[in-house]
Write an enzyme that holds these catalytic residues in place. Sequence first.
Site, PDB file in Angstrom:
ATOM      1  N   CYS A   2       0.856  -1.184   0.000  1.00  0.00           N
ATOM      2  CA  CYS A   2       0.000   0.000   0.000  1.00  0.00           C
ATOM      3  C   CYS A   2       0.893   1.235   0.000  1.00  0.00           C
ATOM      4  O   CYS A   2       2.101   1.139   0.099  1.00  0.00           O
ATOM      5  CB  CYS A   2      -0.872   0.005   1.244  1.00  0.00           C
ATOM      6  SG  CYS A   2      -1.731  -1.554   1.476  1.00  0.00           S
ATOM      7  N   ARG A  27       1.190   1.746  -6.130  1.00  0.00           N
ATOM      8  CA  ARG A  27       1.484   0.682  -5.165  1.00  0.00           C
ATOM      9  C   ARG A  27       0.232  -0.074  -4.736  1.00  0.00           C
ATOM     10  O   ARG A  27       0.320  -1.131  -4.109  1.00  0.00           O
ATOM     11  CB  ARG A  27       2.142   1.278  -3.912  1.00  0.00           C
ATOM     12  CG  ARG A  27       3.498   1.866  -4.173  1.00  0.00           C
ATOM     13  CD  ARG A  27       3.981   2.554  -2.931  1.00  0.00           C
ATOM     14  NE  ARG A  27       4.189   1.608  -1.851  1.00  0.00           N
ATOM     15  CZ  ARG A  27       5.344   1.033  -1.564  1.00  0.00           C
ATOM     16  NH1 ARG A  27       6.390   1.316  -2.284  1.00  0.00           N
ATOM     17  NH2 ARG A  27       5.445   0.209  -0.563  1.00  0.00           N
ATOM     18  N   TRP A  75      -4.002  -1.781  -1.237  1.00  0.00           N
ATOM     19  CA  TRP A  75      -4.106  -2.997  -2.037  1.00  0.00           C
ATOM     20  C   TRP A  75      -4.459  -4.076  -1.030  1.00  0.00           C
ATOM     21  O   TRP A  75      -3.658  -4.402  -0.153  1.00  0.00           O
ATOM     22  CB  TRP A  75      -2.770  -3.290  -2.722  1.00  0.00           C
ATOM     23  CG  TRP A  75      -2.843  -4.395  -3.714  1.00  0.00           C
ATOM     24  CD1 TRP A  75      -3.247  -4.326  -5.018  1.00  0.00           C
ATOM     25  CD2 TRP A  75      -2.483  -5.766  -3.495  1.00  0.00           C
ATOM     26  NE1 TRP A  75      -3.164  -5.549  -5.610  1.00  0.00           N
ATOM     27  CE2 TRP A  75      -2.705  -6.453  -4.717  1.00  0.00           C
ATOM     28  CE3 TRP A  75      -2.012  -6.487  -2.399  1.00  0.00           C
ATOM     29  CZ2 TRP A  75      -2.463  -7.824  -4.851  1.00  0.00           C
ATOM     30  CZ3 TRP A  75      -1.764  -7.843  -2.547  1.00  0.00           C
ATOM     31  CH2 TRP A  75      -1.985  -8.496  -3.765  1.00  0.00           C
ATOM     32  N   ASN A  99       0.819  -0.053   6.449  1.00  0.00           N
ATOM     33  CA  ASN A  99       1.225  -0.836   5.285  1.00  0.00           C
ATOM     34  C   ASN A  99       1.938  -2.069   5.823  1.00  0.00           C
ATOM     35  O   ASN A  99       2.790  -1.948   6.699  1.00  0.00           O
ATOM     36  CB  ASN A  99       2.185   0.022   4.439  1.00  0.00           C
ATOM     37  CG  ASN A  99       2.722  -0.709   3.235  1.00  0.00           C
ATOM     38  OD1 ASN A  99       2.194  -1.747   2.848  1.00  0.00           O
ATOM     39  ND2 ASN A  99       3.768  -0.162   2.639  1.00  0.00           N
ATOM     40  N   GLY A 100       1.583  -3.254   5.327  1.00  0.00           N
ATOM     41  CA  GLY A 100       2.225  -4.487   5.797  1.00  0.00           C
ATOM     42  C   GLY A 100       1.175  -5.458   6.314  1.00  0.00           C
ATOM     43  O   GLY A 100      -0.007  -5.342   5.971  1.00  0.00           O
ATOM     44  N   GLU A 480       9.028 -13.485 -20.362  1.00  0.00           N
ATOM     45  CA  GLU A 480       8.781 -12.081 -20.037  1.00  0.00           C
ATOM     46  C   GLU A 480       7.722 -11.488 -20.974  1.00  0.00           C
ATOM     47  O   GLU A 480       6.839 -10.742 -20.533  1.00  0.00           O
ATOM     48  CB  GLU A 480      10.108 -11.307 -20.099  1.00  0.00           C
ATOM     49  CG  GLU A 480      10.024  -9.821 -19.854  1.00  0.00           C
ATOM     50  CD  GLU A 480       9.378  -9.423 -18.522  1.00  0.00           C
ATOM     51  OE1 GLU A 480       9.174 -10.271 -17.651  1.00  0.00           O
ATOM     52  OE2 GLU A 480       9.042  -8.228 -18.394  1.00  0.00           O
ATOM     53  N   LYS A 484       4.188  -9.947 -19.664  1.00  0.00           N
ATOM     54  CA  LYS A 484       3.740  -8.582 -19.986  1.00  0.00           C
ATOM     55  C   LYS A 484       2.327  -8.625 -20.554  1.00  0.00           C
ATOM     56  O   LYS A 484       1.460  -7.868 -20.142  1.00  0.00           O
ATOM     57  CB  LYS A 484       4.643  -7.917 -21.035  1.00  0.00           C
ATOM     58  CG  LYS A 484       5.961  -7.362 -20.614  1.00  0.00           C
ATOM     59  CD  LYS A 484       5.932  -6.211 -19.663  1.00  0.00           C
ATOM     60  CE  LYS A 484       5.735  -6.624 -18.251  1.00  0.00           C
ATOM     61  NZ  LYS A 484       6.846  -7.101 -17.470  1.00  0.00           N
ATOM     62  N   GLU A 487      -0.360  -9.671 -17.910  1.00  0.00           N
ATOM     63  CA  GLU A 487      -0.569  -8.665 -16.862  1.00  0.00           C
ATOM     64  C   GLU A 487      -1.516  -7.559 -17.292  1.00  0.00           C
ATOM     65  O   GLU A 487      -2.344  -7.123 -16.518  1.00  0.00           O
ATOM     66  CB  GLU A 487       0.771  -7.970 -16.516  1.00  0.00           C
ATOM     67  CG  GLU A 487       1.644  -8.705 -15.561  1.00  0.00           C
ATOM     68  CD  GLU A 487       2.833  -7.841 -15.140  1.00  0.00           C
ATOM     69  OE1 GLU A 487       3.685  -7.548 -16.003  1.00  0.00           O
ATOM     70  OE2 GLU A 487       2.914  -7.474 -13.961  1.00  0.00           O
ATOM     71  N   HIS A 503       6.533 -31.566 -26.777  1.00  0.00           N
ATOM     72  CA  HIS A 503       6.375 -32.496 -25.657  1.00  0.00           C
ATOM     73  C   HIS A 503       5.051 -32.278 -24.927  1.00  0.00           C
ATOM     74  O   HIS A 503       4.921 -32.642 -23.764  1.00  0.00           O
ATOM     75  CB  HIS A 503       7.559 -32.363 -24.689  1.00  0.00           C
ATOM     76  CG  HIS A 503       8.861 -32.746 -25.329  1.00  0.00           C
ATOM     77  ND1 HIS A 503       9.169 -34.036 -25.677  1.00  0.00           N
ATOM     78  CD2 HIS A 503       9.911 -31.989 -25.731  1.00  0.00           C
ATOM     79  CE1 HIS A 503      10.356 -34.066 -26.248  1.00  0.00           C
ATOM     80  NE2 HIS A 503      10.834 -32.828 -26.298  1.00  0.00           N
ATOM     81  N   LYS A 599       2.346  -2.394  -7.800  1.00  0.00           N
ATOM     82  CA  LYS A 599       3.715  -2.227  -8.266  1.00  0.00           C
ATOM     83  C   LYS A 599       4.723  -2.898  -7.349  1.00  0.00           C
ATOM     84  O   LYS A 599       5.726  -3.430  -7.790  1.00  0.00           O
ATOM     85  CB  LYS A 599       4.021  -0.725  -8.373  1.00  0.00           C
ATOM     86  CG  LYS A 599       5.387  -0.412  -8.936  1.00  0.00           C
ATOM     87  CD  LYS A 599       5.481  -0.794 -10.396  1.00  0.00           C
ATOM     88  CE  LYS A 599       6.843  -0.594 -10.987  1.00  0.00           C
ATOM     89  NZ  LYS A 599       7.001  -1.354 -12.227  1.00  0.00           N
TER      90      LYS A 599
HETATM   91  C1  AGP Z   1       6.434  -7.058 -13.547  1.00  0.00           C
HETATM   92  O1  AGP Z   1       5.810  -6.606 -14.692  1.00  0.00           O
HETATM   93  C2  AGP Z   1       5.536  -7.482 -12.497  1.00  0.00           C
HETATM   94  N1  AGP Z   1       4.629  -6.454 -12.128  1.00  0.00           N
HETATM   95  C3  AGP Z   1       6.043  -8.323 -11.362  1.00  0.00           C
HETATM   96  O2  AGP Z   1       6.208  -9.608 -11.878  1.00  0.00           O
HETATM   97  C4  AGP Z   1       7.357  -7.898 -10.671  1.00  0.00           C
HETATM   98  O3  AGP Z   1       8.429  -8.043 -11.538  1.00  0.00           O
HETATM   99  C5  AGP Z   1       7.571  -8.752  -9.401  1.00  0.00           C
HETATM  100  O4  AGP Z   1       6.528  -8.516  -8.515  1.00  0.00           O
HETATM  101  C6  AGP Z   1       8.901  -8.489  -8.738  1.00  0.00           C
HETATM  102  O5  AGP Z   1       9.021  -7.170  -8.352  1.00  0.00           O
HETATM  103  P1  AGP Z   1      10.406  -6.536  -7.964  1.00  0.00           P
HETATM  104  O6  AGP Z   1      11.252  -6.525  -9.170  1.00  0.00           O
HETATM  105  O7  AGP Z   1      10.051  -5.154  -7.493  1.00  0.00           O
HETATM  106  O8  AGP Z   1      10.993  -7.363  -6.875  1.00  0.00           O
END
Ligand code: AGP
Length: 604
Positions: A2, A27, A75, A99-100, A480, A484, A487, A503, A599
Amino acid sequence: MCGIVGYIGNEDIKEILVDGLKELEYRGYDSAGIAVLQDNEIHSFKAVGKLQNLVEKTKDFTVENFGMGIGHTRWATHGKPTEINAHPHLGEFSYVVHNGIIENYQELKKELSQSGVAFLSQTDTEVIVHLFEKNYEKLKDSFKAFEATVEKLEGAYAVLLITKVDPQKIFFAKNGSPMIVGNDGKGDIFFGSSDAALIGKANEVIYLDDGDYGYTSSKEGIVLLSDKKPKALNKKALTGDKISAQKGGFRFFMEKEIYEQSEVLVDTIMGRVLDEKIYFEELDENFFDGIEEIKICACGTSYNSGLACSYLFERQAKIKTSVEIASEFRYKEPLLDPKSLFVVISQSGETADTLEALKMARSAGLKTLAICNVDNSSIVRIADHTLLTRAGIEKGVASTKAFATQVMVMWMLSLYIAQHKKSMSKENILSEIEAIRHIPNAVVVENRLHEKIKRLSKRYLHGHGFFFIGRDLFYPLALEGALKLKEISYLHAEGYPAGEMKHGPIALADSELFTIALMPKTLHYDKVKSNVEELSARDATILAISPERFELADDYVHTYHSDHPMSEFFEMMVVTQLLALEVSIRLGNDVDMPRNLAKSVTVE
Ligand code: AGP
């Protein structure tokens, strides 16, 4: 996960809190709230959904003169994203943001309920404010009551609390979740869970350590304690400008960040790629003495960059390398060898799983190295050494430039180790250096390319799934690319080793299965080509990304930088990023704040 802000001073409290929350909205954004304490009155507002809803709700609320406030963008971890569960949480006379995760909240809630406290929300946070008020009833001293409250909390937290019984102070505590306090030299004091919220407001800041707590007031300034003892303030100048954190004419931060890659990669390599060698001022000459293998640990995109670079560590540096997903690593009871270098990769430096894995490695006596984008983040502060990726603030939840700079740092690191171990000839190092210098060009987004992908994207909005396929270094890039796309488009996508399709997954092939084939010229072209032919023979729809025209492809994106595998890697990375962006835009999604994500993932 958060975002938290706080402020004491004479300026417009509401504006400062909301402005800070805007910087932190990436965040977490399923609800937001503020509480303002002025003239012994607390005004609190909460709204579900994006911050704009809170802005609407508070538009007629004005505050002038001295006061203080706390704010939060959430969040959800415990309890649904509802207004009741949004922060700030209130007791009888106090408000808290957190937060936490308070791990012992069930136990605390039970005790408080037995003593007559009625809980409104389903959150773990609410126990903090009630516990504080109970302690205050007993101790009749707000600071002692706060200290006694913090003592009882277990888990991760960054907490701000305001109370009518002491209307001059904001109480704070930090353990495991980030918190920064700063001032502007004029008596105003600001809090934020990231320095993004303080840029342009505070000019010096203190990055709080785990176990720090205290209070701030305009009379006393920042009163900081740890272990019940006063602690000196380790002030640092806050640099960085706000403009760079804005969208700068692009539709989305993610788009801006894709375009910025060329520029930030120049920063990443600056001072590190010399004429004839790779140099890291952050590492001592003897850093690798006694290191026999590398263990990389990370999550999500950072994991993908680590996996890609594991090929380079083994191939170039000739050092045995393994890569682990941090959330798995934590509980597998790993056998850790002190002769291993433990490398964690994290854009944010706050990812809970990665942070815990790092702590485990440290306690097992391993040398640790963080590859991170955020200086002074929790991971950076704990690791023995850090290589900053220098990507600048990344706001889009879908990571782009952070990935690019992580790969670049590790590519340079593999050469640095190769120099140290003499595992590559001087000529080969020089030709790698030449290739590195070329990368900022390879990632420039040409108008021609972006327009082509905009047009192509309309053909890829349906179907029953995407397979991104590649071999070698291009397999992690396929992972990757798929990450992307899923997400931000919410379409099902997988990254797969091209040679592995036969396979099993090839059973899915039909015209509605979209294959994004990464077909570099410099690495196993013929092998990948046969794998793609197998899919084409089963009528899969193929989008080939390659410098070589591939006749069986339904669609084709021509790449041009094919003199080195890494040039091809970086150029294809941009193509996959743009594809995800344009598909998401066509589907009408919020590219920068995709649903269910945040994030910085500071919870397990
Ligand atoms: C990336 O597009 C993602 N949002 C997510 O996978 C991210 O890379 C992951 O949560 C790790 O985050 P960090 O690099 O801040 O540790």
